[in-house]
Design a protein around this motif. Structure first.
Motif, PDB file in Angstrom:
ATOM      1  N   SER A   1       0.886  -1.172  -0.007  1.00  0.00           N
ATOM      2  CA  SER A   1       0.059   0.128  -0.070  1.00  0.00           C
ATOM      3  C   SER A   1       0.932   1.293  -0.052  1.00  0.00           C
ATOM      4  O   SER A   1       0.451   2.405  -0.156  1.00  0.00           O
ATOM      5  CB  SER A   1      -0.920   0.072   1.025  1.00  0.00           C
TER       6      SER A   1
ATOM      7  N   ALA B   1       0.015  -6.757  -3.596  1.00  0.00           N
ATOM      8  CA  ALA B   1      -0.048  -7.845  -2.414  1.00  0.00           C
ATOM      9  C   ALA B   1      -1.225  -7.288  -1.316  1.00  0.00           C
ATOM     10  O   ALA B   1      -0.672  -6.845  -0.182  1.00  0.00           O
ATOM     11  CB  ALA B   1       1.283  -7.906  -1.812  1.00  0.00           C
TER      12      ALA B   1
ATOM     13  N   ASN C   1      -5.646 -11.632   2.946  1.00  0.00           N
ATOM     14  CA  ASN C   1      -5.587 -10.720   4.338  1.00  0.00           C
ATOM     15  C   ASN C   1      -7.054 -10.621   5.064  1.00  0.00           C
ATOM     16  O   ASN C   1      -6.971  -9.876   5.954  1.00  0.00           O
ATOM     17  CB  ASN C   1      -4.641  -9.650   4.182  1.00  0.00           C
TER      18      ASN C   1
ATOM     19  N   HIS D   1      -1.925   1.730   9.866  1.00  0.00           N
ATOM     20  CA  HIS D   1      -2.472   0.858   8.663  1.00  0.00           C
ATOM     21  C   HIS D   1      -1.715  -0.746   8.654  1.00  0.00           C
ATOM     22  O   HIS D   1      -1.116  -1.140   8.080  1.00  0.00           O
ATOM     23  CB  HIS D   1      -1.907   1.014   7.407  1.00  0.00           C
TER      24      HIS D   1
ATOM     25  N   ALA E   1      -3.521  -5.630   7.799  1.00  0.00           N
ATOM     26  CA  ALA E   1      -2.936  -6.896   6.870  1.00  0.00           C
ATOM     27  C   ALA E   1      -1.631  -7.363   7.445  1.00  0.00           C
ATOM     28  O   ALA E   1      -1.055  -8.308   6.924  1.00  0.00           O
ATOM     29  CB  ALA E   1      -2.585  -6.514   5.627  1.00  0.00           C
TER      30      ALA E   1
ATOM     31  N   GLN F   1       0.728 -11.994   5.289  1.00  0.00           N
ATOM     32  CA  GLN F   1       1.743 -11.526   4.276  1.00  0.00           C
ATOM     33  C   GLN F   1       2.284 -12.576   3.292  1.00  0.00           C
ATOM     34  O   GLN F   1       2.494 -12.287   2.332  1.00  0.00           O
ATOM     35  CB  GLN F   1       2.925 -11.010   5.001  1.00  0.00           C
TER      36      GLN F   1
END
Ligand SMILES: NC(=O)c1ccc[n+]([C@@H]2O[C@H](COP(=O)([O-])OP(=O)(O)OC[C@H]3O[C@@H](n4cnc5c(N)ncnc54)[C@H](O)[C@@H]3O)[C@@H](O)[C@H]2O)c1
Ligand SMILES: O=C(O)CC[C@@H](O)C(=O)O
Length: 525
Positions: A49, A70, A96, A277, A280, A286
């Motif tokens: 991100s 991803a 995620n 953030h 995830a 991951q």
């Protein structure tokens, strides 16, 4: 060897997968200008991100075939720009989900029991048991905005905590909500009745500032709001005012209007929990997203389809499996009809017949358009941008479906109008998967497509086939196969010839001079 740029940190398993087919350069923290400088040498870009893939980056990526995110949200990628360039954009829609849902639940429980502040207090050598009186979530109303993958998992876990779930999602049926044990309500009721509100929607024009001054005014003063979806869905200024004035009880935010969060009064508020953030950020998520996206990049670089492309309409793995043999047929027919019609087409009628007359077969229309444009655009046209390119060139595409079958279980009929008039072709597959052209300008034929083809429209009369054969022979052109199709004896007819050699210059005009030949076309497939 292909080259992949990985511009955000991803799990090493992703790099391992990419390395099977490409040279992988992991370069994180690059500025947009730095990416623009180096992107022309890369075939694929993988990110999370932090990287913002702007129009300028997309346009500089002249070799880019695929951009892999991803994670779920692709709002940090200019997808329309990528689509226009024919670049596939893929994500990991589910990798995620659990991580993000658990983060939202952790935020809710942390808010209700003041965990972060209590932790800090003990670490500061205090023992303030009266300062941190919490509230239970048991029997409280949880408003879930967006009952998709993450929202449904949050709802399921929250139900097991004894919460009542009020859900708002205009795209979810009442049956689905019932299955999940949620009460589907409108936003007004959700805002008015919820003790906790958690947001799980994508960022769109409709969800931008979904929570703002007006909506906050409708909420209980005891409400606590959790946002682990996207920054900008809450109007941060309005939220800060509501938290400062005590209009609402608290908020927990994982995502922000600007990331990383800059100067903000949010940092000074005691009734707010902030995380950078992290939704995830679990080892499991991951690994999941890195594998999911790296595998798709690897496959696309090997010429295989991607399973989660966000900008290829309808090409899901199931549909792909069913349609795969027909995609090449549709593309070949598109290429053929565009050459017969003389390019510069202004319309394409696609009729999907027999077993292909289903809603799922839409990708065949795209394949036909791709074939139609392939003469003009060569490798620049692909499944991603074919429909846009056709629209921009003013080509009217009309789709029809006809479930009746004739000789083949499924066939594709195309009619195009171009600079050489209106022409039509029909194609089908043999049980072996081989392509057959079964109809040309409404004349029945049965020929396989080949590299060099010659088609004539002529009068059905004795000697004409011999004359064409002799003419080709005199120019040393070998005929591989030949077929004539006609509707009535001595009426109009078509001839379809597969040639081993291209037609030498000047031969086509000689052919058109043969008495009885009305028209002749060469086609390269
Ligand atoms: N914080 C993080 O690290 C993190 C991690 C993963 C996902 N996310 C974000 O979480 C959000 C949800 O992800 P998901 O995987 O559940 O997506 P999803 O597509 O499965 O679910 C989204 C739901 O929102 C609904 N929706 C769309 N517009 C709506 C509207 N105007 N009002 C109400 N509902 C609407 C859709 O119908 C859908 O059911 C996304 O914004 C995603 O980017 C954040
Ligand atoms: O990459 C991340 O850590 C965030 C991912 C998350 O926001 C998503 O949309 O999947």
């Amino acid at each position: 060897m292909a080259k992949v740029l990985v511009s955000d940190s991803i799990d090493p398993v992703g790099v391992e997968i990419l390395s099977q087919v490409a040279q992988v350069d992991v370069k994180t923290g690059l500025s947009a200008e730095e990416i623009i400088q180096i992107i022309p040498e890369y075939d694929a870009l993988m990110l999370r991100s932090s990287t913002r893939v702007t129009k300028e980056i997309v346009e500089a990526g002249s070799k880019l075939q695929i951009i892999g995110r991803a994670g779920v949200g692709v709002d940090n990628i200019d997808v329309p720009a990528a689509t226009r360039q024919g670049i596939i954009v893929v994500n990991s829609p589910e990798g995620n989900t659990i991580a993000a849902a658990e983060h939202a639940l952790a935020m809710m429980l942390s808010l209700s029991r003041h965990i972060p502040d209590a932790n800090q207090s003990v670490k500061a050598n205090k023992w303030e048991r009266n300062r941190f009186i919490g509230t239970e979530v048991y029997k409280k109303n949880l408003g879930v905005v967006g009952l998709g993958k993450i929202g449904s998992h949050v709802a399921a876990v929250a139900r097991s905590l004894g919460m009542k779930i009020l859900a708002y999602d205009p795209f979810i049926s009442k049956e689905r909500a019932d299955q999940l044990g949620c009460t589907l309500v409108d936003l007004e009721l959700l805002f008015a009745e919820s003790d906790f509100i958690t947001l799980h929607v994508p960022k769109t024009a409709e969800t931008q500032h979904l929570i703002g001054r007006e909506t906050i005014a409708k909420m209980k003063p005891t409400v606590r709001i959790i946002n682990c979806s996207r920054g900008g869905i809450i109007d941060e200024l309005a939220l800060i005012e509501a938290l400062e004035s005590g209009r609402i009880a608290g908020a927990a935010l994982d995502v922000f209007e600007q990331e990383p969060l800059g100067e903000s009064r949010l940092r000074e508020l005691s009734n707010v929990i902030l995380t950078p953030h992290l939704g995830a950020s679990t080892t499991e998520a991951q690994v999941n997203v890195a594998i999911d996206v790296a595998e798709q990049i690897r496959d696309v670089l090997l010429g295989l389809p991607a399973r989660s492309a966000v900008n290829i309409p309808g090409l899901t793995p199931d549909v792909m499996e069913k349609l795969r043999p027909y995609l090449q047929l549709a593309e070949t027919m598109g290429n053929l009809v565009s050459q017969l019609a003389g390019g510069r087409c202004d319309s394409l009628n696609v009729r999907l017949q027999g077993e292909l007359a289903t809603k799922d077969s839409q990708p065949l229309v795209i394949a036909a358009i791709k074939g139609l444009l392939s003469q003009a655009l060569r490798e620049r046209v692909n499944y991603v941008n074919a429909a846009i390119e056709a629209k921009e060139r003013g080509i009217r595409v009309i789709e029809t479906r006809d479930a009746s079958t004739r000789d083949y279980s499924g066939s594709i009929h195309l009619e195009a109008n171009g600079s050489m008039g209106t022409h039509s072709v029909t194609g089908a597959l043999l049980s072996t998967g081989e392509i057959r052209i079964t109809d040309l300008d409404e004349f029945p034929i049965n020929v396989p497509p080949s590299n060099h083809m010659l088609f004539t429209l002529h009068q059905d009369m004795p000697g004409i086939i011999g004359k064409i054969g002799a003419l080709l022979g005199s120019f040393n052109v070998n005929i591989a196969s030949m077929q004539v199709g006609r509707k009535i004896i001595r009426g109009d007819a078509v001839m379809a010839l597969s040639l081993d050699d291209p037609l030498p210059e000047g031969l086509l005009s000689e052919i058109t001079k043969v008495p009885g030949i009305r028209d002749a076309y060469t086609v390269k497939l």
